[in-house]
Scaffold this active site. Structure first.
Site, short mmCIF file in Angstrom:
data_model
loop_
_atom_site.label_atom_id
_atom_site.label_comp_id
_atom_site.label_asym_id
_atom_site.label_seq_id
_atom_site.Cartn_x
_atom_site.Cartn_y
_atom_site.Cartn_z
N SER A 120 0.85 -1.19 0.00
CA SER A 120 0.00 0.00 0.00
C SER A 120 0.88 1.24 0.00
O SER A 120 1.70 1.42 0.91
CB SER A 120 -0.89 0.00 1.23
OG SER A 120 -1.45 1.30 1.38
N MET A 124 -12.16 4.10 -0.47
CA MET A 124 -12.83 4.36 0.82
C MET A 124 -13.55 5.69 0.66
O MET A 124 -13.17 6.71 1.24
CB MET A 124 -11.78 4.38 1.94
CG MET A 124 -11.32 2.97 2.31
SD MET A 124 -9.76 2.98 3.20
CE MET A 124 -8.63 3.03 1.82
N PHE A 173 -6.66 4.64 8.10
CA PHE A 173 -5.26 4.94 8.44
C PHE A 173 -4.39 3.70 8.34
O PHE A 173 -4.85 2.59 8.64
CB PHE A 173 -5.17 5.51 9.86
CG PHE A 173 -5.96 6.78 10.02
CD1 PHE A 173 -5.40 8.01 9.68
CD2 PHE A 173 -7.28 6.73 10.45
CE1 PHE A 173 -6.14 9.18 9.79
CE2 PHE A 173 -8.03 7.91 10.57
CZ PHE A 173 -7.46 9.13 10.24
N HIS A 208 -1.27 -1.30 -4.23
CA HIS A 208 -2.55 -0.98 -3.57
C HIS A 208 -2.62 0.54 -3.38
O HIS A 208 -1.76 1.14 -2.74
CB HIS A 208 -2.59 -1.71 -2.24
CG HIS A 208 -3.88 -1.59 -1.50
ND1 HIS A 208 -4.96 -2.40 -1.77
CD2 HIS A 208 -4.25 -0.77 -0.50
CE1 HIS A 208 -5.96 -2.08 -0.95
NE2 HIS A 208 -5.55 -1.09 -0.17
N MET A 244 -9.23 7.93 -0.29
CA MET A 244 -10.07 8.32 0.86
C MET A 244 -10.63 9.71 0.64
O MET A 244 -9.91 10.59 0.15
CB MET A 244 -9.24 8.30 2.14
CG MET A 244 -8.53 6.98 2.41
SD MET A 244 -7.71 7.03 4.01
CE MET A 244 -6.77 5.49 3.96
N MET A 285 -11.61 -6.24 5.62
CA MET A 285 -10.77 -5.27 6.33
C MET A 285 -10.38 -5.83 7.70
O MET A 285 -11.23 -6.29 8.45
CB MET A 285 -11.50 -3.95 6.53
CG MET A 285 -11.70 -3.11 5.27
SD MET A 285 -10.18 -2.64 4.41
CE MET A 285 -9.35 -1.64 5.64
N ASP A 330 -6.52 -6.50 4.44
CA ASP A 330 -5.89 -5.19 4.43
C ASP A 330 -5.96 -4.60 5.84
O ASP A 330 -7.05 -4.43 6.39
CB ASP A 330 -6.65 -4.30 3.43
CG ASP A 330 -6.04 -2.91 3.28
OD1 ASP A 330 -4.96 -2.66 3.84
OD2 ASP A 330 -6.65 -2.07 2.58
N GLY A 331 -4.78 -4.31 6.38
CA GLY A 331 -4.70 -3.67 7.69
C GLY A 331 -3.92 -4.50 8.68
O GLY A 331 -4.32 -5.62 9.00
N GLY A 332 -2.78 -3.98 9.11
CA GLY A 332 -1.99 -4.66 10.13
C GLY A 332 -1.31 -5.94 9.66
O GLY A 332 -0.94 -6.78 10.49
N ASP A 388 -4.87 3.55 -1.93
CA ASP A 388 -5.97 3.87 -1.01
C ASP A 388 -6.54 5.24 -1.33
O ASP A 388 -5.88 6.26 -1.14
CB ASP A 388 -5.47 3.84 0.43
CG ASP A 388 -5.17 2.43 0.90
OD1 ASP A 388 -6.07 1.59 0.85
OD2 ASP A 388 -4.02 2.18 1.31
N HIS A 396 -8.34 0.76 -3.88
CA HIS A 396 -9.24 0.54 -2.75
C HIS A 396 -9.95 1.85 -2.46
O HIS A 396 -9.34 2.79 -1.94
CB HIS A 396 -8.41 0.07 -1.54
CG HIS A 396 -9.19 -0.10 -0.29
ND1 HIS A 396 -8.60 -0.24 0.95
CD2 HIS A 396 -10.53 -0.18 -0.05
CE1 HIS A 396 -9.54 -0.37 1.88
NE2 HIS A 396 -10.73 -0.33 1.29
#
Ligand SMILES: O=C(CO)[C@H](O)[C@H](O)COP(=O)(O)O
Ligand SMILES: [Fe+2]
Length: 220
Positions: free
Chosen positions: A9, A67, A142, A32, A36, A136, A174-176, A34, A65
């Site tokens: 990302s 958002m 974030f 990726h 937003m 997610m 996606d995330g962490g 993002d 992606h």
């Protein structure tokens, strides 16, 4: 064996040096991106003009992606500018099937993303309409947040539905995602892994290789 993909990302990249930052992830499968809008999520990144320039200079296909609110209005434009995949949020569309069909018609892979609080029904039954499902593993908005282990049952539900119907839909998380969590997600059925801070927090190509190796140890 399941094919696995690592999608860095660029949310964690240096936004004033995006072209150079893209060159640092040359071994990635997709980039990726993002998007937003400061409405669907409390953060603002970029819109079509910037994504169009990234598309123009990136040697790697784009995994966009979104958002953003009102995905029905805005998502097709990202497919039209040439993104390989366009993922919109289930919570931001009036008609996910119609939107996915429109994206496919334009030539993009159609993805649907679910926030942590969104249940997998009714999307489990709609799987043939999508090329990828994004579960997610943080609240969208974030980078750098902690992986939500409690999303694994939801991911497993999609993996079971995919296997039951013999579909080739990609299951994305996606995330962490890090070397410590990627195996857990792979074990639960994910095959496509987004990682921002884990990739750009070190030497990106080394980090991608480490993530790839860790995911492969838990491949289905
Ligand atoms: O969609 C996103 C945030 O909403 C990002 O893709 C994601 O958070 C990547 O960052 P990290 O790997 O650092 O968690
Ligand atoms: Fe993302």
């Amino acid at each position: 064996m399941t094919e696995q993909r690592i999608n860095p990302s660029i949310l964690s990249a240096d936004f004033v040096n995006l072209q150079a930052e893209l060159e640092r992830i040359a071994t990635a499968d997709l980039v990726h991106v993002d998007v937003m809008d400061n409405h669907f999520v409390p953060n603002l990144t970029m819109g079509p003009p910037v994504v169009e320039r990234i598309q123009a200079v990136s040697p790697i296909p784009l995994d966009v992606h979104l958002m953003i609110s009102d995905a029905d209005r805005w998502a097709p434009g990202y497919a039209e500018l040439g993104a390989s995949s366009v993922t919109f949020h289930a919570e931001a569309t009036e008609d996910p099937v119609a939107l996915a069909r429109r994206l496919r018609e334009i030539g993009a892979r159609a993805g649907i993303a679910l926030k942590p609080g969104t249940e997998p029904e009714p999307y489990l039954e709609l799987l043939p309409e999508f090329d990828q499902v994004l579960v997610m593993t943080v609240e969208p908005g974030f980078g750098g947040q902690s992986f939500m282990h409690d999303m694994m049952p939801k991911l497993r539900r999609f993996a079971e539905a995919k296997a039951a119907d013999g579909l080739d839909v990609w299951l994305q998380v996606d995330g962490g995602i890090s070397v410590d969590t990627i195996g857990i997600a792979a074990e639960a059925g994910a095959d496509t892994f987004v990682a921002g801070s884990a990739v750009y927090g070190g030497v990106p190509e080394d980090r991608i290789a480490e993530l790839r190796a860790a995911a492969a140890r838990h491949r289905h």
